[in-house]
Write a protein that holds these residues in place. Sequence first.
Motif, mmCIF file in Angstrom:
data_model
loop_
_atom_site.group_PDB
_atom_site.id
_atom_site.type_symbol
_atom_site.label_atom_id
_atom_site.label_comp_id
_atom_site.label_asym_id
_atom_site.label_seq_id
_atom_site.Cartn_x
_atom_site.Cartn_y
_atom_site.Cartn_z
ATOM 1 N N TRP A 117 0.692 -1.126 -0.058
ATOM 2 C CA TRP A 117 -0.135 -0.189 0.003
ATOM 3 C C TRP A 117 1.052 1.360 -0.091
ATOM 4 N N GLN A 118 2.209 1.146 0.429
ATOM 5 C CA GLN A 118 2.960 2.437 0.606
ATOM 6 C C GLN A 118 3.038 2.974 -0.768
ATOM 7 N N TRP A 119 2.918 4.395 -0.655
ATOM 8 C CA TRP A 119 3.128 5.306 -1.921
ATOM 9 C C TRP A 119 1.752 5.181 -2.652
ATOM 10 N N ARG A 120 0.870 4.292 -2.229
ATOM 11 C CA ARG A 120 -0.162 3.925 -3.368
ATOM 12 C C ARG A 120 -1.587 4.235 -2.891
ATOM 13 N N THR A 121 -1.732 4.023 -1.542
ATOM 14 C CA THR A 121 -3.138 4.200 -1.088
ATOM 15 C C THR A 121 -2.885 4.441 0.508
ATOM 16 N N PRO A 412 -7.910 6.638 7.351
ATOM 17 C CA PRO A 412 -6.887 6.995 6.623
ATOM 18 C C PRO A 412 -5.536 7.016 7.341
ATOM 19 N N ARG A 413 -4.728 7.141 6.424
ATOM 20 C CA ARG A 413 -3.134 6.800 7.014
ATOM 21 C C ARG A 413 -2.790 7.758 8.324
ATOM 22 N N LYS A 414 -3.366 9.075 8.181
ATOM 23 C CA LYS A 414 -3.001 10.040 9.304
ATOM 24 C C LYS A 414 -4.077 10.149 10.164
ATOM 25 N N GLU A 415 -5.191 9.264 10.026
ATOM 26 C CA GLU A 415 -6.332 9.620 11.239
ATOM 27 C C GLU A 415 -6.651 8.082 11.470
ATOM 28 N N ARG A 416 -5.915 7.214 11.914
ATOM 29 C CA ARG A 416 -5.995 5.720 12.295
ATOM 30 C C ARG A 416 -6.673 5.668 13.516
#
Length: 443
Positions: A117-121, A412-416
């Motif tokens: 998922w890194q750099w993609r989603t 989302p990545r910054k709101e886990r």
Amino acid sequence: MKKKFLLVAILLLTNSVIFAQDLVQSGPMVGYSTMREVLLWVQTTKTAEVYFEYFEKENPNQRFKTEKYTTQMKYGFVAKLVANKVLPGKKYSYRLFVDGKEVQRDYPMEFQSQTLWQWRTDPPEVSFAIGSCTYVNEERFDRPGKPYGSDFDIFKSILKKGPDFMLWLGDNTYLREADWNSRTGFLHRYTHTRSLPELQPLLASTHHYAIWDDHDFGPNNADSSFALKNTASEIFKLFWGNPTYDVIDKGGITGYFQWADLDFFLLDNRYYRTSNNNFTGTREMLGKAQIDWLINALASSNAPFKFIAVGGQVLNSEAMYENYATFPKEQKYLLNKIREARIEGVIFLDGDRHHTALSRMQESNDVYPLYDLTCSSLTAGSNNNREKLNVYKLEETLVGQHNFGILTVSGPRKERVLNIKILDKNGNELWTKDIKAQDLKYK
């Protein structure tokens, strides 16, 4: 005549299938998962040649095989084989072959590779089960009286929740007096527990990781003086499928794994432990080398949640039984180092206590709260301990019956967000709590 030959052929095929089934003692089990390989485990009843065939569920025509391995009595007839032709983010079905014959099961045998998922989603949603204290009765070796183990269908309840993996938090089997003084005894006890019929479907399609506590390490309250601690390490590694062990090169089972954007630090609270009754020198539960590795690894982690798995309670303020408060200097050293390094997102996971509780510690408004989730017991005797003197406990989270946890990280990545659910033996929710990664950061 043709019907007669057909009947004979069917009988021969049926007999070969039955024979193949009889050659399996326990498993198969799915171990660690990465983006490029997955560990597959099985135990046979005697020396046999074993391999796995696997294929993408969406592309069943392209099939792959693991290497072949001949199981040996010396190693408990265990085979650990790697599926090394997997691609990221795929779901696979697999088949087990023993002495060239396919083993049939009436439940799914599946595994998954981790997602790239890194750099993609955003990172994928992750769901995992936790639990500790699994006692499987064996009358001739058990203490007389009421059986200590019960409610084995709890493993079916865990499977129904569909977790990506299960993290076993210690006392995953209970060595008895007849077991812990010999390698033969270790092999017998681990084999007996792993062979529980109700456990097999969960083993077959859920990835598994584990730490230990005293009962799968040695005698009750065992410590670094235990004479067979190297045997304990050997057998634990034989029966579990973690990707790493002994990352500090000291002989124990300290390890690490990653799933999506989450990091898991698997600590050893037995191999280096000072006796509960020895106050003549430095008292250690984890040991400085292991703690210093942990702090360095935590400092290197970018995970929104950093799960630290330990065999015993970390944050209980009451020094009782074998929790970390009985080693106050080392406990303070660990917690001070976490604060000093400004490590964020720490969640402790542990077992041992035969009841479940969530503790929350926040020393001041300048630091975020540390959480310690104790989850116990799966099948061993449970209790209604209220932890009366534990100032960190959340009263509404105390559970005194057989239970397990399902932890889900989503968003989302910054709101886990971490959702904790504690469920009873039948999978019914007992309590739930959300913890935002944003709330586990320094201001």
